[in-house]
Design a protein around this motif. Structure first.
Motif, PDB file in Angstrom:
ATOM      1  N   VAL A 100       0.838  -1.205   0.000  1.00 62.06           N
ATOM      2  CA  VAL A 100       0.000   0.000   0.000  1.00 62.06           C
ATOM      3  C   VAL A 100       0.873   1.255   0.000  1.00 62.06           C
ATOM      4  O   VAL A 100       0.490   2.288  -0.547  1.00 62.06           O
ATOM      5  CB  VAL A 100      -1.008   0.039   1.169  1.00 62.06           C
ATOM      6  CG1 VAL A 100      -1.931  -1.175   1.124  1.00 62.06           C
ATOM      7  CG2 VAL A 100      -0.341   0.171   2.517  1.00 62.06           C
ATOM      8  N   SER A 149       2.436   1.547  -3.480  1.00 62.49           N
ATOM      9  CA  SER A 149       1.399   2.006  -4.402  1.00 62.49           C
ATOM     10  C   SER A 149       1.330   3.541  -4.419  1.00 62.49           C
ATOM     11  O   SER A 149       1.129   4.152  -5.481  1.00 62.49           O
ATOM     12  CB  SER A 149       0.047   1.411  -4.011  1.00 62.49           C
ATOM     13  OG  SER A 149      -0.972   1.885  -4.861  1.00 62.49           O
ATOM     14  N   ASP A 195      -2.655   7.068  -6.598  1.00 60.29           N
ATOM     15  CA  ASP A 195      -3.229   5.727  -6.522  1.00 60.29           C
ATOM     16  C   ASP A 195      -4.621   5.829  -5.908  1.00 60.29           C
ATOM     17  O   ASP A 195      -4.953   6.777  -5.195  1.00 60.29           O
ATOM     18  CB  ASP A 195      -2.317   4.752  -5.771  1.00 60.29           C
ATOM     19  CG  ASP A 195      -2.402   4.895  -4.263  1.00 60.29           C
ATOM     20  OD1 ASP A 195      -2.556   6.041  -3.792  1.00 60.29           O
ATOM     21  OD2 ASP A 195      -2.291   3.886  -3.564  1.00 60.29           O
ATOM     22  N   SER A 211      -6.840   4.371  -3.383  1.00 62.68           N
ATOM     23  CA  SER A 211      -6.889   3.446  -2.255  1.00 62.68           C
ATOM     24  C   SER A 211      -8.180   3.599  -1.465  1.00 62.68           C
ATOM     25  O   SER A 211      -8.603   2.672  -0.796  1.00 62.68           O
ATOM     26  CB  SER A 211      -5.678   3.655  -1.343  1.00 62.68           C
ATOM     27  OG  SER A 211      -5.500   5.016  -1.037  1.00 62.68           O
ATOM     28  N   ASP A 221      -9.621   0.038  -1.583  1.00 63.46           N
ATOM     29  CA  ASP A 221      -8.743  -1.133  -1.691  1.00 63.46           C
ATOM     30  C   ASP A 221      -8.413  -1.502  -3.130  1.00 63.46           C
ATOM     31  O   ASP A 221      -8.071  -2.662  -3.418  1.00 63.46           O
ATOM     32  CB  ASP A 221      -9.351  -2.352  -0.983  1.00 63.46           C
ATOM     33  CG  ASP A 221      -8.942  -2.382   0.489  1.00 63.46           C
ATOM     34  OD1 ASP A 221      -7.751  -2.169   0.767  1.00 63.46           O
ATOM     35  OD2 ASP A 221      -9.819  -2.601   1.333  1.00 63.46           O
ATOM     36  N   TYR A 279      -6.021   0.206  -5.245  1.00 62.13           N
ATOM     37  CA  TYR A 279      -4.576   0.371  -5.494  1.00 62.13           C
ATOM     38  C   TYR A 279      -4.229   0.367  -6.974  1.00 62.13           C
ATOM     39  O   TYR A 279      -3.166  -0.062  -7.380  1.00 62.13           O
ATOM     40  CB  TYR A 279      -3.750  -0.651  -4.701  1.00 62.13           C
ATOM     41  CG  TYR A 279      -4.021  -0.501  -3.224  1.00 62.13           C
ATOM     42  CD1 TYR A 279      -3.496   0.566  -2.525  1.00 62.13           C
ATOM     43  CD2 TYR A 279      -4.871  -1.377  -2.558  1.00 62.13           C
ATOM     44  CE1 TYR A 279      -3.792   0.757  -1.179  1.00 62.13           C
ATOM     45  CE2 TYR A 279      -5.176  -1.192  -1.213  1.00 62.13           C
ATOM     46  CZ  TYR A 279      -4.630  -0.130  -0.536  1.00 62.13           C
ATOM     47  OH  TYR A 279      -4.928   0.068   0.781  1.00 62.13           O
TER      48      TYR A 279
END
Lengths: 333, 333
Positions: free
Chosen positions: B73, B76, B221, B223, B273, B275
């Protein structure tokens, strides 16, 4: 009437972004990454340390003191390496949305610490999860390339020095936990305040940086107690150490406490929360080191020497080894 | 018979120091600071993110998957900026002394992630405190000086692209929480495994770095879900966005789930989630961007465009705005 913050964006914009003002690489904290250029001829020095409520600070500590301590303990790591602070990243974890009044005080404490310690916020992360309020800071400093003072290069025969005074922070914590100690130790209000302040407001010994880079074989800050951190330096360096308890520098307040209760020497030797610097200096550089430290306004005290034999001995006035039943803080020990 | 680690030193020496092997500045993790030189002509890119049990991963996730996710994470974030990973610092917080078997699996997962993502452990901090197991990673990458792709420079008229497919991670988490969804969504075991893997093993889109630096006005990204992260890009850039829901790229498994339950489009648009990378690219560079991305082995999909009018609209097949009741993850909202 308390008002809690209602979004991550508001928290960042109102309380954190001002701490990054004037730092172009921080991008106003509006990105999820920051940029950082390394000063020419220097390399970066990096460290990370978390402080958590109930573990590293008390729930009753003011948000300003908590902020100071969270940043200072990290900058103290840099100070122990002879590094100059540049910037920091901060990951905040709250068990519940924090009150705006808490955030205002906390960010004001960070501002004060930033100005005193010479670094700025450049990025971070904020979230909510169970567990204690936790502040995890990654501090970034720099040294001339190849000049970071490591902990692993002490040599047998080196003189051992510490900055400032030892034990104040541990005694300050004891006073906060047991108010009756103020009378038991015969302390004046000023003496009590001194010890408590040393617990809440550790002062990273940045003034020692030049002296360390010029003279020290090895150095580190003492955050887990002299006994434990000196043992770490010795293990990393493959030597031992002999320290004379009588030479350990004490503040007037700590001296009074030890006079009232000699067993408090354990707090001085192994109590933790000192954030002073331990340095191993070749005998030939010892006077220069003392002189540079004094010129920087921060006296250092010789406490013993590194030995070829492994192990750390702390010797009392009769030449006997102090029993070190408690050898400092270990989270898993 | 489980054996718990009995000291911080043992934890570092046995499980963490091997992850720093071959990195001189890490000093074998035996110091409390690390050194890092910035590659010539580059500047550093820094980010920090914590993952906590019960918040960012599940207690039932394997230590290998937890390790992967904690590092991925963060990487990312670097990938979204067009940066190349270099090193990371890791602060570990355990509610109780961890089992050696857990540590062995966890460090093995980190080793795997390090090799796949091209960075190494260079420092950290370990302690024990109440609350969930938490892994806070500071990831460090680099870009040519001045070339980090920011999120604040999207321009009205830019084409909006995303990498890979959206919604898989959110659907994977739903499957782990509600096993009966596997049948309800008519998924094969392979399709279920694909979605779960996308939740547990996000793959930072590092292959897109060169294309982003060459062509993108802005990137980040995704996320916290497309809707929320696109809104962040628009607010930071002072523009709006119009996205067509039908163009959002879906994996075959996600497509099947949405066919069974069309309301799952919410997971695709706002689930978090993912990414994947969101990029704003000037129309004149759009074909070049597609070509570079495909050459890097990572197809991108055009999903809409940045608009002069503020606000994010996601339009369905009939031209109507999707109601965005849940607009992504906010820890304090």
């Amino acid at each position: 009437m308390t008002r809690r913050i209602d979004s991550e964006e508001a928290l960042i914009a109102r309380y954190l972004a001002p701490l990054a003002a004037g730092t172009p690489g921080a991008l106003g904290l509006r990105d999820d990454c920051a940029t950082l250029a390394c000063p020419a001829g220097e390399e970066l020095v990096l460290t990370v340390d978390a402080v958590a409520e109930g573990v590293h600070f008390l729930a009753s500590d003011s948000p300003r003191d908590v902020a100071w301590k969270a940043l200072a303990v990290n900058v103290s790591d840099l100070a122990g390496k002879g590094a100059r602070p540049i910037a920091y990243l901060m990951a905040l974890s709250f068990p519940e949305a924090p009150e705006e009044s808490w955030l205002a005080e906390f960010s004001s404490g960070l501002e004060e610490a930033q100005q005193a310690l010479g670094l700025k916020l450049t990025g971070g992360d904020t979230d909510r999860r169970p567990g204690p309020l936790t502040i995890t800071i990654t501090a970034i400093g720099s040294v001339p390339v190849g000049r970071m003072v490591q902990r692993c290069a002490a040599q047998a025969g080196d003189r051992l020095f510490v900055s400032g005074t030892l034990g104040d922070g541990a005694l300050g914590l004891m006073l906060l936990q047991r108010p009756e100690f103020t009378d038991a130790w015969c302390l004046t209000p000023d003496e009590r305040a001194h010890l408590v302040r040393r617990y809440r407001r550790p002062e990273p010994r940045l003034a020692l940086g030049e002296a360390l880079r010029a003279c020290a074989s090895a150095a580190m800050d003492i955050s887990d107690g002299l006994a434990k951190d000196l043992a770490r330096m010795c293990v990393a360096s493959g030597c031992g150490a002999r320290v004379e308890a009588l030479r350990l520098p004490l503040s007037p307040a700590a001296r009074k406490a030890l006079a009232a209760d000699p067993s408090l020497v354990a707090a001085v030797v192994a109590g933790g929360d000192d954030y002073e610097i331990l340095a191993a200096v070749p005998e030939t550089r010892a006077e220069e080191f003392r002189g540079r430290a004094a010129a920087g306004g921060l006296p250092v005290t010789g406490i013993g020497e590194a030995t070829p034999a492994q192990g750390v001995s702390i010797i009392d006035s009769e030449g006997k080894r102090l029993p070190l039943l408690r050898t400092g803080w270990d989270h898993f020990g």
